[in-house]
Design a protein around this motif. Structure first.
Motif, PDB file in Angstrom:
ATOM      1  N   ALA A 162       0.832  -1.198   0.000  1.00  0.00           N
ATOM      2  CA  ALA A 162       0.000   0.000   0.000  1.00  0.00           C
ATOM      3  C   ALA A 162       0.871   1.255   0.000  1.00  0.00           C
ATOM      4  N   ARG A 163       0.297   2.325  -0.515  1.00  0.00           N
ATOM      5  CA  ARG A 163       1.042   3.573  -0.664  1.00  0.00           C
ATOM      6  C   ARG A 163       1.641   4.051   0.655  1.00  0.00           C
ATOM      7  N   SER A 164       0.832   4.073   1.724  1.00  0.00           N
ATOM      8  CA  SER A 164       1.345   4.552   3.011  1.00  0.00           C
ATOM      9  C   SER A 164       2.434   3.633   3.548  1.00  0.00           C
ATOM     10  N   ASN A 165       2.284   2.336   3.323  1.00  0.00           N
ATOM     11  CA  ASN A 165       3.321   1.390   3.746  1.00  0.00           C
ATOM     12  C   ASN A 165       4.606   1.608   2.960  1.00  0.00           C
ATOM     13  N   ARG A 166       4.466   1.884   1.669  1.00  0.00           N
ATOM     14  CA  ARG A 166       5.637   2.122   0.821  1.00  0.00           C
ATOM     15  C   ARG A 166       6.344   3.405   1.257  1.00  0.00           C
ATOM     16  N   GLN A 202      11.374   3.941  -2.284  1.00  0.00           N
ATOM     17  CA  GLN A 202      11.029   2.554  -2.009  1.00  0.00           C
ATOM     18  C   GLN A 202      10.673   1.814  -3.294  1.00  0.00           C
ATOM     19  N   MET A 203       9.942   2.459  -4.176  1.00  0.00           N
ATOM     20  CA  MET A 203       9.568   1.828  -5.444  1.00  0.00           C
ATOM     21  C   MET A 203      10.805   1.526  -6.283  1.00  0.00           C
ATOM     22  N   ALA A 204      11.760   2.448  -6.330  1.00  0.00           N
ATOM     23  CA  ALA A 204      12.988   2.241  -7.101  1.00  0.00           C
ATOM     24  C   ALA A 204      13.809   1.096  -6.506  1.00  0.00           C
ATOM     25  N   VAL A 205      13.886   1.045  -5.190  1.00  0.00           N
ATOM     26  CA  VAL A 205      14.637  -0.029  -4.532  1.00  0.00           C
ATOM     27  C   VAL A 205      13.984  -1.377  -4.799  1.00  0.00           C
ATOM     28  N   GLU A 206      12.659  -1.430  -4.706  1.00  0.00           N
ATOM     29  CA  GLU A 206      11.950  -2.689  -4.956  1.00  0.00           C
ATOM     30  C   GLU A 206      12.192  -3.172  -6.384  1.00  0.00           C
TER      31      GLU A 206
END
Length: 88
Positions: free
Chosen positions: A2-6, A41-45
Motif C-alpha cells: 500500500a502507498r502509506s506502507n511504501r 522505495q519503489m525504485a529499490v523494490e
C-alpha cells in the motif's frame, strides 16, 4: 504494498542510508518529502527484483542511479525549507 506502507518503508530505508539526516527524515511530513520516500522505495523494490534476473545489469545500474538521485533530492528537501515550493 500500500502507498502509506511504501512511504514508511522508504522513510526507514532512507533514514538508514542517510544517518546524518535520520532525525529530519523521521520527522518529515511535507507531501513532497513523503512522495520522495515512496519513490525511493519503489525504485529499490524494482532494482532488487531485477538483481535476481539474468541479463539486467544495465537496468540495475539505472535503478542504482535513480536511488542515488532520489537520495540527493531528499537531502536537499531536508536542508532547504523552500525546496518543496521551488520543485513544484
Amino acid at each position: 504494498m500500500a502507498r502509506s506502507n511504501r512511504r514508511e518503508a522508504g522513510r526507514r530505508r532512507l533514514a538508514m542510508r542517510l544517518p546524518h539526516m535520520r532525525k529530519l527524515i523521521m520527522a518529515a511530513c511535507d507531501p513532497l518529502q513523503l512522495e520522495l520516500f515512496e519513490a525511493y522505495q519503489m525504485a529499490v523494490e524494482a532494482r532488487d527484483i531485477l538483481r535476481g534476473q539474468p541479463f539486467n545489469s544495465n537496468l540495475v545500474r539505472e535503478y542504482d542511479e535513480t536511488c542515488l538521485e532520489i537520495e540527493q533530492h531528499v537531502i536537499r528537501a531536508m536542508q532547504e525549507p523552500s525546496y518543496a515550493q521551488r520543485s513544484s
